[in-house]
Design a protein around this motif. Structure first.
Motif, PDB file in Angstrom:
ATOM      1  N   ALA A   6      -1.733 -30.338   0.586  1.00 13.76           N
ATOM      2  CA  ALA A   6      -1.552 -30.149  -0.854  1.00 13.76           C
ATOM      3  C   ALA A   6      -0.325 -30.894  -1.353  1.00 13.76           C
ATOM      4  O   ALA A   6      -0.375 -31.568  -2.403  1.00 13.76           O
ATOM      5  CB  ALA A   6      -1.437 -28.657  -1.158  1.00 13.76           C
ATOM      6  N   ALA A   7       0.780 -30.791  -0.601  1.00 15.59           N
ATOM      7  CA  ALA A   7       1.998 -31.485  -1.026  1.00 15.59           C
ATOM      8  C   ALA A   7       1.808 -32.987  -1.025  1.00 15.59           C
ATOM      9  O   ALA A   7       2.273 -33.693  -1.945  1.00 15.59           O
ATOM     10  CB  ALA A   7       3.156 -31.090  -0.108  1.00 15.59           C
ATOM     11  N   ALA A   8       1.114 -33.521  -0.017  1.00 11.28           N
ATOM     12  CA  ALA A   8       0.926 -34.968   0.061  1.00 11.28           C
ATOM     13  C   ALA A   8       0.041 -35.478  -1.070  1.00 11.28           C
ATOM     14  O   ALA A   8       0.385 -36.449  -1.774  1.00 11.28           O
ATOM     15  CB  ALA A   8       0.315 -35.329   1.414  1.00 11.28           C
ATOM     16  N   CYS A   9      -1.122 -34.838  -1.271  1.00 10.85           N
ATOM     17  CA  CYS A   9      -2.063 -35.329  -2.284  1.00 10.85           C
ATOM     18  C   CYS A   9      -1.545 -35.091  -3.696  1.00 10.85           C
ATOM     19  O   CYS A   9      -1.652 -35.982  -4.565  1.00 10.85           O
ATOM     20  CB  CYS A   9      -3.422 -34.663  -2.092  1.00 10.85           C
ATOM     21  SG  CYS A   9      -4.239 -35.091  -0.540  1.00 10.85           S
ATOM     22  N   LEU A  10      -0.977 -33.909  -3.951  1.00 10.99           N
ATOM     23  CA  LEU A  10      -0.445 -33.650  -5.289  1.00 10.99           C
ATOM     24  C   LEU A  10       0.808 -34.474  -5.553  1.00 10.99           C
ATOM     25  O   LEU A  10       1.053 -34.895  -6.699  1.00 10.99           O
ATOM     26  CB  LEU A  10      -0.152 -32.160  -5.450  1.00 10.99           C
ATOM     27  CG  LEU A  10      -1.374 -31.237  -5.394  1.00 10.99           C
ATOM     28  CD1 LEU A  10      -0.957 -29.788  -5.589  1.00 10.99           C
ATOM     29  CD2 LEU A  10      -2.416 -31.637  -6.438  1.00 10.99           C
ATOM     30  N   GLY A  11       1.604 -34.700  -4.526  1.00 12.02           N
ATOM     31  CA  GLY A  11       2.740 -35.594  -4.709  1.00 12.02           C
ATOM     32  C   GLY A  11       2.309 -37.012  -5.019  1.00 12.02           C
ATOM     33  O   GLY A  11       2.914 -37.703  -5.861  1.00 12.02           O
ATOM     34  N   TRP A  12       1.268 -37.455  -4.323  1.00  8.48           N
ATOM     35  CA  TRP A  12       0.688 -38.773  -4.618  1.00  8.48           C
ATOM     36  C   TRP A  12       0.215 -38.825  -6.064  1.00  8.48           C
ATOM     37  O   TRP A  12       0.476 -39.797  -6.790  1.00  8.48           O
ATOM     38  CB  TRP A  12      -0.457 -38.992  -3.636  1.00  8.48           C
ATOM     39  CG  TRP A  12      -1.177 -40.306  -3.756  1.00  8.48           C
ATOM     40  CD1 TRP A  12      -0.816 -41.389  -4.506  1.00  8.48           C
ATOM     41  CD2 TRP A  12      -2.387 -40.671  -3.102  1.00  8.48           C
ATOM     42  NE1 TRP A  12      -1.716 -42.404  -4.361  1.00  8.48           N
ATOM     43  CE2 TRP A  12      -2.698 -41.985  -3.496  1.00  8.48           C
ATOM     44  CE3 TRP A  12      -3.229 -40.009  -2.217  1.00  8.48           C
ATOM     45  CZ2 TRP A  12      -3.835 -42.645  -3.040  1.00  8.48           C
ATOM     46  CZ3 TRP A  12      -4.355 -40.667  -1.750  1.00  8.48           C
ATOM     47  CH2 TRP A  12      -4.656 -41.971  -2.164  1.00  8.48           C
ATOM     48  N   LEU A  13      -0.476 -37.769  -6.502  1.00  9.23           N
ATOM     49  CA  LEU A  13      -0.977 -37.727  -7.873  1.00  9.23           C
ATOM     50  C   LEU A  13       0.170 -37.734  -8.871  1.00  9.23           C
ATOM     51  O   LEU A  13       0.093 -38.392  -9.929  1.00  9.23           O
ATOM     52  CB  LEU A  13      -1.843 -36.476  -8.051  1.00  9.23           C
ATOM     53  CG  LEU A  13      -2.530 -36.308  -9.402  1.00  9.23           C
ATOM     54  CD1 LEU A  13      -3.570 -37.389  -9.613  1.00  9.23           C
ATOM     55  CD2 LEU A  13      -3.179 -34.926  -9.501  1.00  9.23           C
ATOM     56  N   HIS A  14       1.242 -37.028  -8.551  1.00 10.64           N
ATOM     57  CA  HIS A  14       2.379 -36.996  -9.467  1.00 10.64           C
ATOM     58  C   HIS A  14       3.035 -38.367  -9.585  1.00 10.64           C
ATOM     59  O   HIS A  14       3.455 -38.775 -10.682  1.00 10.64           O
ATOM     60  CB  HIS A  14       3.394 -35.961  -8.970  1.00 10.64           C
ATOM     61  CG  HIS A  14       4.580 -35.806  -9.870  1.00 10.64           C
ATOM     62  ND1 HIS A  14       5.728 -36.561  -9.738  1.00 10.64           N
ATOM     63  CD2 HIS A  14       4.799 -34.991 -10.944  1.00 10.64           C
ATOM     64  CE1 HIS A  14       6.599 -36.223 -10.654  1.00 10.64           C
ATOM     65  NE2 HIS A  14       6.066 -35.269 -11.407  1.00 10.64           N
ATOM     66  N   ILE A  15       3.112 -39.085  -8.481  1.00 14.69           N
ATOM     67  CA  ILE A  15       3.790 -40.380  -8.504  1.00 14.69           C
ATOM     68  C   ILE A  15       2.976 -41.428  -9.263  1.00 14.69           C
ATOM     69  O   ILE A  15       3.522 -42.188 -10.075  1.00 14.69           O
ATOM     70  CB  ILE A  15       4.074 -40.842  -7.067  1.00 14.69           C
ATOM     71  CG1 ILE A  15       5.124 -39.931  -6.423  1.00 14.69           C
ATOM     72  CG2 ILE A  15       4.552 -42.294  -7.043  1.00 14.69           C
ATOM     73  CD1 ILE A  15       5.370 -40.219  -4.965  1.00 14.69           C
TER      74      ILE A  15
END
Length: 757
Positions: free
Chosen positions: A689-698
């Motif tokens: 979740a942190a990786a994919c949502l962080g990717w989405l945020h960036i």
């Protein structure tokens, strides 16, 4: 669009990752079960065999080194009769079953002590070869195996003599406990010696006789399997970079008898350093340790929990993906289409306005820009742009955005909370192994026996060091001049790595001074006299203990050889996997040595360990005993064991003990394995979740917030700021469209200004 950018890849990756995690959760968490013997029991037997192999290898190599060094010291002095040589060896070392001296040329027996040796089996013609003095195994007529060790006695003007010592392939001081047998095997799988299996004639009952018969049969069966498994390169038997034991080791499971299953561990004699070989490793011996363990018929299986956890993840994941698709992806794709329509000149239809967040702000800005391009409504001017235009009525036709503060970041936060609602309980709440977890009794027993074996290794190492000092002192005698003493000390330092300093102190009637020295400088011992000729700890504070051994030189008025032991040597003896933290403590339970970071002369970390050490050192009958216990506190279990120095020798007076402890959570038993897998599933969910949502945020959320501000500024009249797309994705496409609209508005303003002129 970019293959790794845009809004679709992060959401698709999140969906695929959650689907894979749900499958892994359903398949792995529900498959935890016990097959009768936990893996921790098998691993413990493997470590036990490794301990036996290390002890046997060290004992054999030490015997060879002692005999060779003793012969070299004799060769450096005056010629000595064979009887005198054996008498001196026997007074210092008690490790050999028999010793003898023969004349090499004639084969004549010059002297012998102890048991008779098969001297006729020695081929004297090969003693001049490079490997002629290598130890060799001889089988006696009674079936027992002896290891013969050789060394040359050579003096100018005398025929060469051969010093021979025989020893059994028994394990020095290994603690077997109950119902355990240990054996030494050769390369073909033949049993050379055994301990722990009684002779059939000693068994009184028929059941016990049948048990011995089955144990011998099981031992022979295991031995053949071990011969096949050990006939390989050690590098092929373990994972790269695994470390630990350098030889080949493993575990075996045998048949059942009266509810008990035979389990075994095996290990080859391996060198203490990678890439090196020793005399003992060249014998190609293996160690097999076998024990009968009660079979556990219960199973610990949780298939329903795994399915429920996977189902919950699918539901929450589907909800999270639906929120991202409906609230983030679809409005952004709509903006992309609307912005492209406007910059291409299709201004007839109003912009389809999203309802929430940054996309709603950008949509309202696009609608205002559409009207400005059509010149349908007065252009709004605010801030610094207000002075450049005529006042106008506010644009009341545009609907006010709903939930202006609810932006894309809030949507991502809601999705993160949904996924955290699945991960956090798995990591912190469900299936926690508490104080009710049953620790296999065999593992607790092995902790005790291995600690006891380790205690004996430390005691024997100190006793061997003291014996070396006595041997050096005996050979120096009253005839060696002071200028020759240093050569003897240097030779001893080179043969043994246990010393950091060797020196000779002057006798009691002289001024305290060092007559000869090798190694490090003595630690201010010149003015100190030993209380006795045993191993002692000289200091009681400081960064490291100073452990010294003493041996009086005969005929020199009380002069003595002093050896200071390297603390690193003791620490290296304690580095055994599967025991956790290991400490050597003195009679006051202060730490002397350890296998990991410690502070010298510090107390043990808990009063419970203090009590265990004190209880194990108490006299039971006529001797102390090793003990082990499972401590449970606040839902956590800890296995601890302690063993005092038991046996003779110069180190007995130290009153030391060895204590070890480790958390039970590190054991490979079903309850803890289930807990670890559930915790791992939660961590994986949180990480994904942190990786994919962080990717989405960036790639989406942060650029979208900046674009919303730029779009509103453009709609408010900012015609000077150029809009540069940062990525080739949907946000970048909308940015390019706004830049083209900005350029059209600039052209429109120039045309209007030219028309007025």
């Amino acid at each position: 669009m970019s293959l790794i950018g845009g809004i679709r890849p992060p959401i698709a990756a999140l969906a695929a990752a959650l689907l894979a995690l749900a499958g892994v959760t359903a398949l792995t968490i529900g498959q935890i079960h016990s097959t009768g013997q936990p893996k921790a029991v098998l691993t413990s037997q493997q470590h036990f065999a490794e301990d036996g192999a290390i002890a046997l290898r060290a004992s054999l190599d030490e015997s060879v080194t002692d005999l060779t060094r003793t012969a070299a010291l004799f060769n450096a002095g005056q010629p000595a009769p064979a009887d005198a040589v054996l008498d001196k060896i026997g007074s210092v070392y008690q490790k050999w079953l028999g010793t003898a001296v023969i004349e090499i040329n004639s084969g004549k027996l010059l002297a012998a002590r102890g048991e008779n040796m098969p001297l006729t089996a020695i081929d004297r013609s090969k003693l001049s070869d490079e490997d002629g003095l290598s130890p060799r195994m001889i089988k006696l007529s009674n079936g027992e195996t002896r290891l013969l060790t050789f060394a040359l006695l050579s003096w100018p003007g005398k025929p060469q003599e051969l010093l021979i010592a025989s020893s059994s392939l028994k394990f020095p001081g290994i603690s077997l406990g109950d119902f355990r047998a240990i054996a030494v095997l050769d390369a073909e799988g033949d049993v050379l010696s055994t301990d722990g299996i009684p002779a059939p004639e000693q068994v009184l009952t028929a059941d016990e006789r049948e048990g011995v018969k089955r144990s011998n049969a099981q031992m022979a069966s295991f031995a053949k399997v071990v011969a096949q498994r050990t006939n390989r390169d050690p590098l092929t038997t373990r994972e790269p970079g695994e470390g630990g034991f350098l030889g080949i080791s493993g575990s075996l499971t045998g048949s059942m008898y009266q509810g008990d299953r035979s389990v075994a561990g095996y290990a080859t004699l391996a060198s203490p350093q990678p890439g090196e070989s020793t005399t003992a490793t060249g014998l190609r011996l293996s160690v097999l340790a076998m024990v009968s363990v009660a079979e556990d018929p219960t199973r610990s299986s949780h298939p329903l929990f795994g399915l429920l956890a996977a189902g919950a993840l699918l539901i929450l994941g589907a909800l999270a993906i639906a929120v991202l698709l409906g609230v983030v992806q679809r409005p952004l794709l709509g903006l992309f289409l609307e912005s492209r329509r406007l910059h291409r000149g299709d201004l007839a239809r109003p912009v389809n306005l999203p309802a929430y967040g940054e996309t709603a702000r950008i949509g309202r800005a696009l609608e205002r820009l559409r009207r400005q391009l059509r010149d349908e409504a007065p252009r709004e001017r605010t801030g610094m742009w207000a002075a450049q235009a005529q006042p106008a009525e506010p644009d009341t036709e545009l609907p006010a955005p709903r939930l202006r503060r609810f932006g894309t970041r809030s949507v991502v936060a809601v999705v993160a909370v949904l996924l955290l609602a699945w991960s956090a309980p798995l990591m912190l709440l469900f299936n926690r192994a508490d104080s009710t977890v049953i620790i296999p009794q065999q593992v607790v027993n092995d902790q005790r026996e291995r600690t006891d074996t380790l205690t004996d290794r430390v005691r024997r190492a100190l006793n061997e060091g003291q014996a070396d000092l006595a041997s050096v002192a005996s050979l120096i005698g009253n005839t060696t001049p002071e200028d020759q003493m240093e050569k003897v000390l240097d030779r001893t330092m080179g043969d043994h790595l246990r010393y950091k300093s060797l020196y000779v102190l002057a006798g009691s009637g002289e001024q305290a001074r060092v007559l000869a020295r090798s190694g490090d400088r003595p630690r201010d011992l010149e003015e100190q006299k030993p209380r006795n000729l045993e191993v002692q700890v000289v200091n009681d504070s400081g960064r490291e203990p100073v452990i010294a051994g003493y041996a009086e030189i005969p005929g020199r008025g009380g002069a003595m050889v002093v050896g200071e032991f390297r603390i690193e040597f003791l620490n290296s003896l304690l580095k055994r996997p599967g025991l956790g933290a290991v400490r050597v403590v003195d009679a006051d339970r202060r730490v002397i040595a350890g296998n990991s970071g410690y502070r010298a002369f510090a107390k043990l970390p808990s009063d419970r360990l203090d009590g265990l050490v004190e209880a194990s050192a108490m006299k039971v009958g006529v001797s102390a005993h090793a003990g082990s216990v499972v401590y449970r506190h606040h839902g956590a279990a800890q296995i601890a064991a302690a063993a005092p120095f038991v046996g003779g020798g110069a180190a007995k007076a130290l009153g030391w003990s060895v204590v070890s402890w480790q958390p039970a959570a590190g054991l490979d038993i079903p309850e803890y394995r289930l807990q670890h897998r559930i915790t791992l599933a939660g961590l994986l969910g949180l990480t994904l979740a942190a990786a994919c949502l962080g990717w989405l945020h960036i790639v989406v959320v942060r650029p979208l917030r900046g674009l919303a501000e730029q779009a509103e500024a453009l709609a408010d009249g900012d015609r000077r700021t150029v809009l540069y797309p940062r990525h080739h994705d949907e946000v970048g496409a909308v940015t390019r469209s706004l830049e083209l609209i900005r350029q059209r508005l600039q052209d429109q303003r120039r045309t209007t200004a030219a028309g007025r002129n």
